[in-house]
Write a protein that holds these residues in place. Structure first.
Motif, PDB file in Angstrom:
ATOM      1  N   ASN A   1      -6.454   8.547 -28.427  1.00 13.48           N
ATOM      2  CA  ASN A   1      -7.045   7.687 -27.384  1.00 13.48           C
ATOM      3  C   ASN A   1      -6.060   6.740 -26.533  1.00 13.48           C
ATOM      4  O   ASN A   1      -6.460   6.225 -25.671  1.00 13.48           O
ATOM      5  CB  ASN A   1      -8.120   6.657 -27.807  1.00 13.48           C
ATOM      6  N   PHE A   2      -4.682   7.020 -26.616  1.00  9.81           N
ATOM      7  CA  PHE A   2      -3.892   6.220 -26.005  1.00  9.81           C
ATOM      8  C   PHE A   2      -2.969   7.140 -24.983  1.00  9.81           C
ATOM      9  O   PHE A   2      -2.812   8.214 -25.233  1.00  9.81           O
ATOM     10  CB  PHE A   2      -2.595   5.656 -26.917  1.00  9.81           C
ATOM     11  N   TYR A   3      -2.992   6.890 -23.744  1.00 10.81           N
ATOM     12  CA  TYR A   3      -2.234   7.392 -22.570  1.00 10.81           C
ATOM     13  C   TYR A   3      -0.839   6.605 -22.262  1.00 10.81           C
ATOM     14  O   TYR A   3      -1.018   5.924 -20.948  1.00 10.81           O
ATOM     15  CB  TYR A   3      -3.113   7.805 -21.737  1.00 10.81           C
ATOM     16  N   PRO A   4       0.155   6.369 -22.710  1.00 12.45           N
ATOM     17  CA  PRO A   4       1.371   5.818 -22.117  1.00 12.45           C
ATOM     18  C   PRO A   4       1.752   6.443 -20.895  1.00 12.45           C
ATOM     19  O   PRO A   4       1.864   7.760 -20.901  1.00 12.45           O
ATOM     20  CB  PRO A   4       2.384   5.667 -23.473  1.00 12.45           C
TER      21      PRO A   4
ATOM     22  N   ALA B   1       8.946   0.986  -9.655  1.00  9.18           N
ATOM     23  CA  ALA B   1       9.240   1.835 -10.943  1.00  9.18           C
ATOM     24  C   ALA B   1       8.399   0.958 -12.071  1.00  9.18           C
ATOM     25  O   ALA B   1       8.572  -0.348 -11.998  1.00  9.18           O
ATOM     26  CB  ALA B   1      10.404   2.101 -11.235  1.00  9.18           C
ATOM     27  N   GLY B   2       7.697   1.597 -12.815  1.00 10.53           N
ATOM     28  CA  GLY B   2       6.961   0.864 -13.926  1.00 10.53           C
ATOM     29  C   GLY B   2       6.384   1.675 -14.991  1.00 10.53           C
ATOM     30  O   GLY B   2       6.723   2.836 -14.965  1.00 10.53           O
ATOM     31  N   GLY B   3       5.268   1.101 -15.704  1.00 14.41           N
ATOM     32  CA  GLY B   3       4.632   1.973 -16.543  1.00 14.41           C
ATOM     33  C   GLY B   3       3.744   1.236 -17.262  1.00 14.41           C
ATOM     34  O   GLY B   3       3.426   0.074 -16.720  1.00 14.41           O
ATOM     35  N   GLY B   4       2.793   1.860 -18.331  1.00 22.50           N
ATOM     36  CA  GLY B   4       1.607   1.082 -18.758  1.00 22.50           C
ATOM     37  C   GLY B   4       1.014   2.113 -19.763  1.00 22.50           C
ATOM     38  O   GLY B   4       1.695   3.052 -20.189  1.00 22.50           O
TER      39      GLY B   4
ATOM     40  N   PHE C   1       0.815  -1.260  -0.129  1.00 18.30           N
ATOM     41  CA  PHE C   1      -0.192   0.081   0.071  1.00 18.30           C
ATOM     42  C   PHE C   1       0.840   1.185   0.082  1.00 18.30           C
ATOM     43  O   PHE C   1       1.698   1.398   0.651  1.00 18.30           O
ATOM     44  CB  PHE C   1      -0.867  -0.004   1.246  1.00 18.30           C
ATOM     45  N   GLY C   2       0.744   2.232  -1.024  1.00 25.46           N
ATOM     46  CA  GLY C   2       1.387   3.342  -0.998  1.00 25.46           C
ATOM     47  C   GLY C   2       1.098   4.164  -2.212  1.00 25.46           C
ATOM     48  O   GLY C   2      -0.129   4.123  -2.821  1.00 25.46           O
ATOM     49  N   GLY C   3       1.888   5.013  -2.693  1.00 20.32           N
ATOM     50  CA  GLY C   3       1.620   5.891  -3.548  1.00 20.32           C
ATOM     51  C   GLY C   3       2.944   6.549  -4.275  1.00 20.32           C
ATOM     52  O   GLY C   3       4.067   6.342  -3.892  1.00 20.32           O
ATOM     53  N   GLY C   4       2.588   7.403  -5.150  1.00 19.13           N
ATOM     54  CA  GLY C   4       3.677   8.274  -5.628  1.00 19.13           C
ATOM     55  C   GLY C   4       3.405   9.189  -6.853  1.00 19.13           C
ATOM     56  O   GLY C   4       2.222   9.490  -6.865  1.00 19.13           O
ATOM     57  N   ILE C   5       4.038   9.274  -7.857  1.00 18.85           N
ATOM     58  CA  ILE C   5       4.060  10.186  -8.652  1.00 18.85           C
ATOM     59  C   ILE C   5       3.880   9.537 -10.303  1.00 18.85           C
ATOM     60  O   ILE C   5       4.570   8.294 -10.396  1.00 18.85           O
ATOM     61  CB  ILE C   5       5.071  11.265  -9.160  1.00 18.85           C
ATOM     62  N   ARG C   6       2.897   9.895 -11.070  1.00 22.24           N
ATOM     63  CA  ARG C   6       2.757   9.486 -12.505  1.00 22.24           C
ATOM     64  C   ARG C   6       2.771  10.208 -13.571  1.00 22.24           C
ATOM     65  O   ARG C   6       2.197  11.444 -12.890  1.00 22.24           O
ATOM     66  CB  ARG C   6       1.571   8.427 -12.441  1.00 22.24           C
ATOM     67  N   VAL C   7       3.614  10.069 -14.592  1.00 26.49           N
ATOM     68  CA  VAL C   7       3.307  11.242 -15.806  1.00 26.49           C
ATOM     69  C   VAL C   7       3.010  10.327 -16.906  1.00 26.49           C
ATOM     70  O   VAL C   7       3.182   9.209 -17.150  1.00 26.49           O
ATOM     71  CB  VAL C   7       4.757  11.861 -16.191  1.00 26.49           C
ATOM     72  N   GLU C   8       2.087  10.995 -17.803  1.00 26.18           N
ATOM     73  CA  GLU C   8       1.408  10.397 -18.857  1.00 26.18           C
ATOM     74  C   GLU C   8       1.682  11.308 -20.080  1.00 26.18           C
ATOM     75  O   GLU C   8       1.816  12.529 -19.782  1.00 26.18           O
ATOM     76  CB  GLU C   8       0.072   9.999 -18.541  1.00 26.18           C
ATOM     77  N   HIS C   9       1.269  10.734 -21.136  1.00 27.03           N
ATOM     78  CA  HIS C   9       1.490  11.842 -22.622  1.00 27.03           C
ATOM     79  C   HIS C   9       0.242  11.011 -23.458  1.00 27.03           C
ATOM     80  O   HIS C   9       0.180   9.915 -23.809  1.00 27.03           O
ATOM     81  CB  HIS C   9       2.927  11.875 -23.296  1.00 27.03           C
ATOM     82  N   ARG C  10      -0.645  11.869 -23.852  1.00 27.55           N
ATOM     83  CA  ARG C  10      -1.917  11.496 -24.563  1.00 27.55           C
ATOM     84  C   ARG C  10      -1.421  11.526 -26.027  1.00 27.55           C
ATOM     85  O   ARG C  10      -0.923  12.479 -26.447  1.00 27.55           O
ATOM     86  CB  ARG C  10      -2.884  12.430 -24.265  1.00 27.55           C
TER      87      ARG C  10
END
Length: 200
Positions: free
Chosen positions: A110-113, A148-151, A98-107
């Motif tokens: 319709n895709f948001y990597p 660390a990760g992504g999606g 259980f935790g959290g942090g920062i995420r950054v995305e670029h649109r």
């Protein structure tokens, strides 16, 4: 020892995909709000997670849920603050974080990597605890977990999206044991766009 019901991967994927069959029938005319009207959003997500625990060859089944606050600042990368919880059980070990942090995305249409970095509290429970030797039996341990990760998020409607997510975790338990689970998740996301209240 409690026995946890285990759904097959086909059953789990069927449960996750079934909402898409209903959502796809909705109109997509509102697929993207105008930039001027979508200044922030709160999103909620849930996903089936397949976990390589790095403790045995056994893979754990579980789920990941969470929410995020996103502020659209018209930057190249859109920042979010995200909180998430993961629970996975298996025949050898079970993990909770259980935790959290920062995420950054670029649109891109319709895709948001996206990419992320999280800090969490983690607890690992052994299905076959260590009982040999003096001292208390070793049933579980905990750790600060860095991941660390992504999606990728894909918009199905203006509010619903499909998500594919990968995380690489780093654990260091009290027994000076370091291991690195990897988690692959697939699920759905619900986004609520809004305008923040203007400051006085």
């Amino acid at each position: 020892m409690p026995i946890y019901p285990v759904l097959s991967r086909i059953q789990i994927l069927a449960l996750l995909i079934s909402p898409f069959l209903f959502l796809r029938s909705e109109t997509l005319e509102a697929q993207g709000l105008p930039a001027a009207s979508k200044e922030a959003a709160i999103s909620f997500f849930g996903a089936y997670s397949r976990v390589n625990t790095d403790r045995s060859s056994q893979k754990d089944n579980g789920f990941t849920v969470g929410f995020a606050y996103t502020r659209y600042l018209h930057w190249l990368l859109t920042p979010s603050l995200e909180v998430r919880c993961k629970i996975a059980t298996g025949a050898t070990v079970s993990e909770k974080t259980f935790g959290g942090g920062i995420r950054v995305e670029h649109r891109f249409k319709n895709f948001y990597p996206y990419a992320n970095f999280f800090g969490s509290y983690g607890k690992i429970t052994l299905a076959n605890p260590v009982t040999s030797g003096p001292g208390p039996h070793y049933y579980y341990d905990d750790s600060t977990v860095y991941s660390a990760g992504g999606g990728l998020d894909y918009d199905i409607t203006s509010t619903w999206a499909a998500r594919v997510d990968y995380q690489y975790e780093h654990w260091h338990t009290g027994l000076k044991n370091t291991f690195n689970p990897q988690i692959f998740s697939i699920g759905i996301l619900y986004r609520i766009p809004f305008k923040p209240y203007p400051r006085e």
